[in-house]
Each structure stands twice: as C-alpha cells, then as structure tokens.
Design a protein around this motif. Structure first.
Motif, PDB file in Angstrom:
ATOM      1  N   GLY A  83       2.516  18.027   2.399  1.00 46.10           N
ATOM      2  CA  GLY A  83       1.568  18.440   3.419  1.00 46.10           C
ATOM      3  C   GLY A  83       0.119  18.313   3.013  1.00 46.10           C
ATOM      4  N   SER A  84      -0.146  18.087   1.729  1.00 46.88           N
ATOM      5  CA  SER A  84      -1.531  17.941   1.275  1.00 46.88           C
ATOM      6  C   SER A  84      -2.053  16.547   1.576  1.00 46.88           C
ATOM      7  CB  SER A  84      -1.633  18.227  -0.222  1.00 46.88           C
ATOM      8  OG  SER A  84      -0.910  17.254  -0.965  1.00 46.88           O
ATOM      9  N   VAL A  85      -3.358  16.425   1.666  1.00 43.04           N
ATOM     10  CA  VAL A  85      -4.008  15.144   1.965  1.00 43.04           C
ATOM     11  C   VAL A  85      -5.023  14.841   0.871  1.00 43.04           C
ATOM     12  CG1 VAL A  85      -5.426  13.857   3.604  1.00 43.04           C
ATOM     13  CG2 VAL A  85      -3.691  15.461   4.443  1.00 43.04           C
ATOM     14  N   VAL A  86      -4.969  13.618   0.353  1.00 46.30           N
ATOM     15  CA  VAL A  86      -5.839  13.202  -0.744  1.00 46.30           C
ATOM     16  C   VAL A  86      -6.914  12.264  -0.205  1.00 46.30           C
ATOM     17  CG1 VAL A  86      -5.944  12.048  -2.983  1.00 46.30           C
ATOM     18  CG2 VAL A  86      -3.911  13.378  -2.362  1.00 46.30           C
ATOM     19  N   PRO A  87      -8.193  12.580  -0.393  1.00 44.19           N
ATOM     20  CA  PRO A  87      -9.243  11.649   0.041  1.00 44.19           C
ATOM     21  C   PRO A  87      -9.313  10.444  -0.891  1.00 44.19           C
ATOM     22  CG  PRO A  87     -10.224  13.505  -1.112  1.00 44.19           C
ATOM     23  CD  PRO A  87      -8.754  13.799  -1.008  1.00 44.19           C
ATOM     24  N   VAL A  88      -9.443   9.265  -0.313  1.00 45.57           N
ATOM     25  CA  VAL A  88      -9.568   8.025  -1.078  1.00 45.57           C
ATOM     26  C   VAL A  88     -10.742   7.226  -0.515  1.00 45.57           C
ATOM     27  CG1 VAL A  88      -8.494   5.829  -1.705  1.00 45.57           C
ATOM     28  CG2 VAL A  88      -7.108   7.919  -1.636  1.00 45.57           C
TER      29      VAL A  88
ATOM     30  N   VAL B 255       0.833  -1.202   0.000  1.00 42.11           N
ATOM     31  CA  VAL B 255       0.000   0.000   0.000  1.00 42.11           C
ATOM     32  C   VAL B 255       0.869   1.253   0.000  1.00 42.11           C
ATOM     33  CG1 VAL B 255      -1.696   1.329   1.326  1.00 42.11           C
ATOM     34  CG2 VAL B 255      -1.946  -1.152   1.089  1.00 42.11           C
ATOM     35  N   ARG B 256       1.923   1.243   0.800  1.00 42.03           N
ATOM     36  CA  ARG B 256       2.823   2.404   0.848  1.00 42.03           C
ATOM     37  C   ARG B 256       3.439   2.669  -0.524  1.00 42.03           C
ATOM     38  NH1 ARG B 256       5.786   0.719   4.468  1.00 42.03           N
ATOM     39  NH2 ARG B 256       5.134   1.956   6.274  1.00 42.03           N
ATOM     40  N   GLU B 257       3.955   1.622  -1.159  1.00 41.29           N
ATOM     41  CA  GLU B 257       4.584   1.784  -2.471  1.00 41.29           C
ATOM     42  C   GLU B 257       3.574   2.217  -3.529  1.00 41.29           C
ATOM     43  OE1 GLU B 257       6.571  -1.847  -3.382  1.00 41.29           O
ATOM     44  OE2 GLU B 257       7.863  -1.748  -1.614  1.00 41.29           O
TER      45      GLU B 257
ATOM     46  N   PHE C 229       0.884   9.143  -5.942  1.00 42.75           N
ATOM     47  CA  PHE C 229       0.841  10.541  -5.526  1.00 42.75           C
ATOM     48  C   PHE C 229       2.234  11.157  -5.444  1.00 42.75           C
ATOM     49  CE2 PHE C 229      -3.140   9.167  -2.984  1.00 42.75           C
ATOM     50  CZ  PHE C 229      -3.929   9.269  -4.124  1.00 42.75           C
ATOM     51  N   LYS C 230       3.125  10.719  -6.305  1.00 40.01           N
ATOM     52  CA  LYS C 230       4.511  11.205  -6.237  1.00 40.01           C
ATOM     53  C   LYS C 230       4.620  12.705  -6.458  1.00 40.01           C
ATOM     54  CE  LYS C 230       5.716  10.111 -11.081  1.00 40.01           C
ATOM     55  NZ  LYS C 230       4.345   9.711 -11.475  1.00 40.01           N
ATOM     56  N   ASP C 231       3.644  13.286  -7.152  1.00 43.30           N
ATOM     57  CA  ASP C 231       3.673  14.729  -7.410  1.00 43.30           C
ATOM     58  C   ASP C 231       2.784  15.508  -6.434  1.00 43.30           C
ATOM     59  OD1 ASP C 231       5.361  14.382  -9.633  1.00 43.30           O
ATOM     60  OD2 ASP C 231       3.646  13.927 -10.927  1.00 43.30           O
ATOM     61  N   ARG C 232       2.335  14.828  -5.390  1.00 43.22           N
ATOM     62  CA  ARG C 232       1.478  15.485  -4.401  1.00 43.22           C
ATOM     63  C   ARG C 232       2.240  16.601  -3.692  1.00 43.22           C
ATOM     64  NH1 ARG C 232       1.008  14.653   1.102  1.00 43.22           N
ATOM     65  NH2 ARG C 232       2.507  12.941   0.956  1.00 43.22           N
ATOM     66  N   GLU C 233       1.569  17.710  -3.516  1.00 40.79           N
ATOM     67  CA  GLU C 233       2.184  18.834  -2.797  1.00 40.79           C
ATOM     68  C   GLU C 233       2.435  18.435  -1.353  1.00 40.79           C
ATOM     69  OE1 GLU C 233       1.121  23.464  -1.578  1.00 40.79           O
ATOM     70  OE2 GLU C 233      -0.078  22.403  -3.101  1.00 40.79           O
TER      71      GLU C 233
ATOM     72  N   LEU D 172      -1.254   4.426   7.729  1.00 41.60           N
ATOM     73  CA  LEU D 172      -0.244   5.078   6.897  1.00 41.60           C
ATOM     74  C   LEU D 172      -0.677   6.450   6.385  1.00 41.60           C
ATOM     75  CD1 LEU D 172       1.028   2.150   4.618  1.00 41.60           C
ATOM     76  CD2 LEU D 172       2.037   3.013   6.738  1.00 41.60           C
ATOM     77  N   GLY D 173      -1.934   6.798   6.596  1.00 47.60           N
ATOM     78  CA  GLY D 173      -2.472   8.035   6.040  1.00 47.60           C
ATOM     79  C   GLY D 173      -1.600   9.263   6.228  1.00 47.60           C
ATOM     80  N   PRO D 174      -1.175   9.560   7.455  1.00 46.27           N
ATOM     81  CA  PRO D 174      -0.343  10.752   7.656  1.00 46.27           C
ATOM     82  C   PRO D 174       0.983  10.691   6.897  1.00 46.27           C
ATOM     83  CG  PRO D 174      -1.273  10.000   9.734  1.00 46.27           C
ATOM     84  CD  PRO D 174      -1.555   8.922   8.737  1.00 46.27           C
ATOM     85  N   GLU D 175       1.525   9.483   6.744  1.00 47.10           N
ATOM     86  CA  GLU D 175       2.803   9.323   6.051  1.00 47.10           C
ATOM     87  C   GLU D 175       2.667   9.504   4.542  1.00 47.10           C
ATOM     88  OE1 GLU D 175       5.798   5.646   4.877  1.00 47.10           O
ATOM     89  OE2 GLU D 175       4.628   5.510   6.730  1.00 47.10           O
ATOM     90  N   ILE D 176       1.628   8.942   3.960  1.00 48.86           N
ATOM     91  CA  ILE D 176       1.507   8.955   2.499  1.00 48.86           C
ATOM     92  C   ILE D 176       0.507  10.005   1.998  1.00 48.86           C
ATOM     93  CG2 ILE D 176       2.177   6.539   2.289  1.00 48.86           C
ATOM     94  CD1 ILE D 176      -0.736   5.780   2.008  1.00 48.86           C
ATOM     95  N   GLY D 177      -0.064  10.773   2.928  1.00 49.03           N
ATOM     96  CA  GLY D 177      -0.961  11.855   2.526  1.00 49.03           C
ATOM     97  C   GLY D 177      -2.315  11.401   2.045  1.00 49.03           C
ATOM     98  N   VAL D 178      -2.882  10.382   2.701  1.00 44.81           N
ATOM     99  CA  VAL D 178      -4.182   9.841   2.303  1.00 44.81           C
ATOM    100  C   VAL D 178      -5.174   9.935   3.460  1.00 44.81           C
ATOM    101  CG1 VAL D 178      -5.431   7.716   1.733  1.00 44.81           C
ATOM    102  CG2 VAL D 178      -3.322   8.275   0.529  1.00 44.81           C
TER     103      VAL D 178
END
Length: 268
Positions: free
Chosen positions: A92-97, A78-80, A86-90, A117-123
């Motif tokens: 500090g931003s968080v993406v809803p999934v 999941v992390r990978e 989301f490699k181009d995610r800004e 993992l949400g805080p780490e991967i921005g999800v």
C-alpha cells in the motif's frame, strides 16, 4: 507440430533466438528451460515461446500479438525492474521516483509506463525537465510540451532553465558533460524536495551498445569500457535505468501503440 510452428528471431532475448510453437514441439533441456520462463510470463494455455529460429523482429512481434494481444516489452521491463527493486516495500505504500523527462520518445515512454503502472508497482513518478537553453525557441517548446504532458495526467512536474553553453565554457567541459552534470544536480534537488531516493533515466539497450562502442573507439582502458549500470549511486540518490534491456524499436513501438506525442531533437 514441428513442421507447423513458425520460427522467428527476437534479438532482445538473452538466448538470442526464439520460436513460437505448441508444447509438443519442444525439444531439449535448453528449450524446456526457456519454455518454463515464458509460461510464467505469458499464457501457457494458448501458446509457448521457445528459443530457436531465424526471421525478422516484426515477424515475431506480429506472431506474439496474435497469440497474446498487445505485447509491449517496455511494460514488462519496468514492471520487473521496480518489482525487484521494491520487493520489500510495505503493502500500500508509494515510492516517489524522479524521472528525467526531456520530452523525447525514450523519456516519454518511461514516464508514461511509470504513470500507467504506478498504482500496481507502488511508484509515484515525478517528472524533472532541464531546459539546456541550447536550441532557443525549440528548447522552450520542449519545456512547455513536457509541462502540458504532465499536467494532463496529474504527474508532478518540475523544470529549470540553465545556460549550459556558458556553464561549459566556465568549467572547461564540453556541452555533453556540462549538460549531464547540470541534469544530475537538478535531479538531486527534485529528489530532495519529494523525499525520493531514485532518479530513473530512459537509456535503453541500443544506448548501451553505443556507449560501449564509443568507449572502445576512444581507447579507454578496461574499466572505461564498462557498460552503463542498471543502478548506481550518485550524490545521495540512486540513478536507475529500467529500460536498459529494451531495444529502441520496442520503445518506439510503445509510443506508437499508446498514441504518445513527443518532441524530436535534431541536434541529439
């Protein structure tokens, strides 16, 4: 060193076979390549994981856990997956999934991994549960279980009840297809509410193999024999399968190691 290291089999790895040993035991270009991969993923100061060997999956898991601690392939997958997506995610931003959450072991593990993992991967996972109304009180209990699971963790939760048997009869579809159509429609509704572009499903590698086998048995053409894609577009959103490379036994192991409660569907 060659005689001392333990040779083991791990079928979830693309090279097929793995062994655990010291750096001095590595032989051949292929083994050095695999070793380099695992040096990035694990701890090269302690041990190296390379391709070779033949033994049980449980043997390998025990050896890896002794070397690295608690090892959970579901986390890594999941992390990978989302790190690449989301490699181009800004920063500090968080993406809803949106996460399709039935309450079974597979979707419970996926939702929990994304929660952890949400805080780490921005999800930010959003759980979506569709009550198919096919199993009476058991279906209602599934729905309540999912609600409580999310409430305890502060995960946004949406659910809806549909009469899938009636919808199947009205549309001429079988129950499986009618249920899938209703779920995907619901995921799109939840995605629109939260501004999400992705809906994550918990299909794993064993589901993938079963899908291909069933399509072969049904006599589909070459296009129909294709496997489930890790990501595809569907009605304005993307359906993603972050666990598609993970074996069922590793999904179940994560649930057990994390002490997760889940629902069993005897009709599944």
């Amino acid at each position: 060193a060659d005689r001392a290291f333990t040779q083991l089999l791990y079928r979830n790895h693309p090279y097929g076979h793995l062994a655990i040993g010291t750096e001095g035991s590595l032989r051949g270009m292929m083994l050095r390549d695999v070793s380099a991969f695992y040096k990035r993923a694990y701890r090269p100061d302690r041990i190296t994981v390379i391709a070779a060997g033949d033994a049980s999956h449980d043997d390998l898991r025990g050896a890896i856990e002794r070397a690295f601690g608690d090892w959970r392939p579901a986390d890594d997958a999941v992390r990978e997956f989302f790190s690449a997506l989301f490699k181009d995610r800004e920063e500090g931003s968080v993406v809803p999934v949106v996460v399709g959450f039935s309450g079974g072991v597979d979707s419970t593990v996926l939702l929990h991994v994304l929660y952890e993992l949400g805080p780490e991967i921005g999800v930010q996972p959003v759980a979506a549960h569709l009550n198919h109304g096919l199993r009476g009180a058991d279906s209602d209990a599934d729905q309540e279980h999912c609600r409580v699971f999310c409430e305890k963790r502060g995960i946004p939760f949406r659910s809806v009840t549909r009469d899938i048997a009636r919808e199947a009869s009205d549309s001429g579809l079988n129950l499986e297809d009618a249920g899938r159509r209703a779920r995907y429609s619901f995921y799109r509704e939840v995605a629109e509410e939260f501004g999400a572009k992705y809906a994550a499903l918990a299909h794993h590698a064993d589901d993938q193999a079963e899908t291909v086998l069933m399509r072969i048995i049904r006599g589909t053409g070459t296009r129909g024999m294709g496997a489930m894609p890790a990501i595809r577009s569907s009605g304005g959103i993307y359906i993603v399968r972050p666990l598609i490379s993970v074996r069922k036994q590793d999904v179940s192991y994560y649930a057990k190691a994390s002490g997760l409660e889940f629902r069993e569907d005897a009709s599944n």
